[in-house]
Design an enzyme around this catalytic site. Structure first.
Site, PDB file in Angstrom:
ATOM      1  CD  GLU A   1      -5.579  -3.859  -3.911  1.00  0.00           C
ATOM      2  OE1 GLU A   1      -5.701  -3.563  -2.717  1.00  0.00           O
ATOM      3  OE2 GLU A   1      -4.562  -4.388  -4.388  1.00  0.00           O
TER       4      GLU A   1
ATOM      5  CG  HIS B   1      -5.881  -2.305   0.412  1.00  0.00           C
ATOM      6  ND1 HIS B   1      -4.919  -2.328  -0.564  1.00  0.00           N
ATOM      7  CD2 HIS B   1      -5.385  -1.495   1.385  1.00  0.00           C
ATOM      8  CE1 HIS B   1      -3.895  -1.579  -0.215  1.00  0.00           C
ATOM      9  NE2 HIS B   1      -4.146  -1.069   0.966  1.00  0.00           N
TER      10      HIS B   1
ATOM     11  CB  SER C   1      -0.968  -0.049   1.181  1.00  0.00           C
ATOM     12  OG  SER C   1      -1.996   0.895   1.046  1.00  0.00           O
TER      13      SER C   1
END
Length: 498
Positions: free
Chosen positions: A315, A416, A190
């Site tokens: 995600e 995610h 990320s």
């Protein structure tokens, strides 16, 4: 009475002697809280002070000051502005010269740490015979100030400067821990993945690492000077400071309160939240980044190193835990999804995008379609564009993680961070994994994680992956699921509507 952990031998580094502990489960030697730099507030990092005697490296060092995250899955460790420390996990502190894997943590540039159960590198180090390093770096307003508090030459990408300082320390010291300073691989999730693309574009990072793994990095942009000026004005208004230099000595609580207020303003402002751009993170800055990292990659000016890049299948997909937050729920609507493409391409093109996703995912409601569009826009498409551009200059591979998180709150999608604990082998201990899966990992999931760690270690060791490289037109992608497979252009042509 609890058993005391077994201690390692004493290692002599250039800064001083250190002694760690042996991980009781995996047998790796662990050295925590090692200072790689020191820095005054809003100043560039500088070399750490050496110490006398043997430094006890059994416990984690302080982490960067931060606000409590919205999803606080564990108790925040001790925070301090003197947070520039790292952790080393090694099979043995010998002369073996193992590949080094350096993990840059996630957290939208405002939260997170290189320590904790999810980020533990002991298993990865022991099973794959590599050295793993996890780092802390400055976050939020302290790491990414929108102003130069110490004069015109002061940098605004201090978090990146910290990461460069950590890499320099690793180059100087990692041989003492059994690592090869000439074989350093960055991997990051990320905000960590976004940081790695920035480091690929950063002149100061050249030569400090040799391969890069970008895991669910988002967008790869940088804040413009105009937006920085507006943000700086808000910081001064919220803190009551007349100018940025006053913030050098301002109480930390005042800065964190202003930071929290700015984050909440972004969440609650419909005109800004649609774009989801981070408030704090990489900035256009003459002292470091002259342009957004993605622009550097697309122009072919980044460091031409072997690259592995990818994302999860969905995600930002629609999940029950997102539905429980009003500001996130507002993003998962048809109108919010159409706003940005309407501004960029016009209303007709925006409607065509929506219709293409509706055709590709029949039966999906508006929230699910919005999640797919947002996932592609912020994660999948930037990864594809970066891979296609980088593949013209250096070996490049792509993956996609498709295993769905089955817990009620995760909504049975590959959202995610579903794969984060898989890469590090920490599923059983990770509070994030328990949140997303709601149970212990299965035998098949452990086998998938082992395969992913083996792929990561192979890339660190050889600069290559076990599947053919990525090429424009083919887009061959490793699909990580309970079935081992490759696909050309996985997901069909939906992304091409962008």
């Amino acid at each position: 009475m609890t058993d005391q952990p077994r201690r390692t031998g004493v290692i002599q580094t250039r800064s001083g002697a250190v002694q760690g502990v042996v991980d009781p489960l995996w047998g790796a030697q662990v050295y925590r809280g090692l200072p790689y730099a020191q820095a005054e507030r809003f100043a560039e990092p500088r070399s750490p002070e050496p110490w006398i005697g043997v430094r006890d490296a059994a416990g984690n060092g302080p982490v960067a000051p931060q606000n409590a995250p919205e999803f606080n899955l564990s108790v925040l460790p001790a925070m301090d502005e003197a947070c520039l420390n790292l952790n080393v996990f090694t099979p043995a502190a010998d002369a073996a010269r193992r590949p080094v894997l350096v993990y840059i943590h996630a957290g939208a540039f405002v939260s997170g740490a290189g320590s904790g159960a999810t980020q533990d590198g002991a298993r990865l180090a022991a099973e794959e015979d590599v050295v793993v390093v996890t780092i802390n770096y400055r976050l939020g307003i302290l790491g990414w100030p929108p102003f130069s508090a110490r004069g015109a030459g002061a940098g605004r990408n201090l978090g990146l400067s910290d990461q460069v300082a950590a890499l320099a320390w690793i180059g100087d010291h990692i041989a003492a821990f059994g690592g090869d300073p000439g074989k350093v691989t960055l991997f990051g999730y990320s905000a960590g993945g976004w940081s790695i693309v920035a480091l690929l574009a950063l002149p100061a990072a050249k030569g400090l690492f040799h391969r890069a793994v970008v895991q669910s990095g988002s967008e790869f942009s940088a804040t413009s000077p105009g937006d920085q000026d507006a943000l700086a004005a808000r910081v001064l208004a919220l803190t009551g400071a007349a100018d940025a230099s006053e913030l050098i000595s301002a109480p930390l609580d005042r800065l964190l309160a202003a930071q929290q207020a700015l984050l909440e303003e972004r969440q609650n402002d419909p005109a800004r939240r649609v774009d989801e751009g981070v408030v704090f993170g990489p900035r256009i800055d003459p002292a470091s980044l002259a342009e957004p990292p993605m622009a550097t990659v697309l122009a072919g000016r980044e460091h031409p190193l072997p690259l592995l890049i990818g994302s999860t299948e969905d995600e930002l997909g629609w999940t029950p835990f997102r539905a429980g937050l009003d500001w996130l729920a507002a993003l998962h609507t048809r109108d919010a999804s159409l706003e940005t493409p309407t501004r960029a391409f016009g209303a007709a093109r925006a409607r065509a995008i929506w219709d293409a996703y509706a055709a590709a995912y029949p039966g999906a409601d508006d929230a699910a379609l919005a999640g797919r569009i947002r996932s592609d826009r912020y994660y999948r498409l930037p990864a594809i564009h970066a891979a296609e551009a980088h593949a013209a200059r250096a070996p490049t591979w792509m993956y996609r993680f498709e295993l769905k998180a089955p817990s009620e709150v995760a909504g049975n999608v590959s959202t995610h961070a579903t794969d984060l604990a898989f890469w590090l082998g920490t599923m059983a201990a990770s509070p994030l994994q328990r949140f997303l899966f709601g149970r212990a990992p299965t035998v098949d999931e452990e086998a998938l994680a082992r395969r992913m760690r083996a792929d990561l270690a192979m890339f660190a060791r050889t600069g290559r992956c076990a599947w053919p490289p990525y090429r424009a037109g083919e887009r061959l992608t490793r699909l990580y699921d309970l079935q081992d497979s490759l696909a050309e252009d996985p997901g069909g042509g939906v992304r091409d509507v962008w």
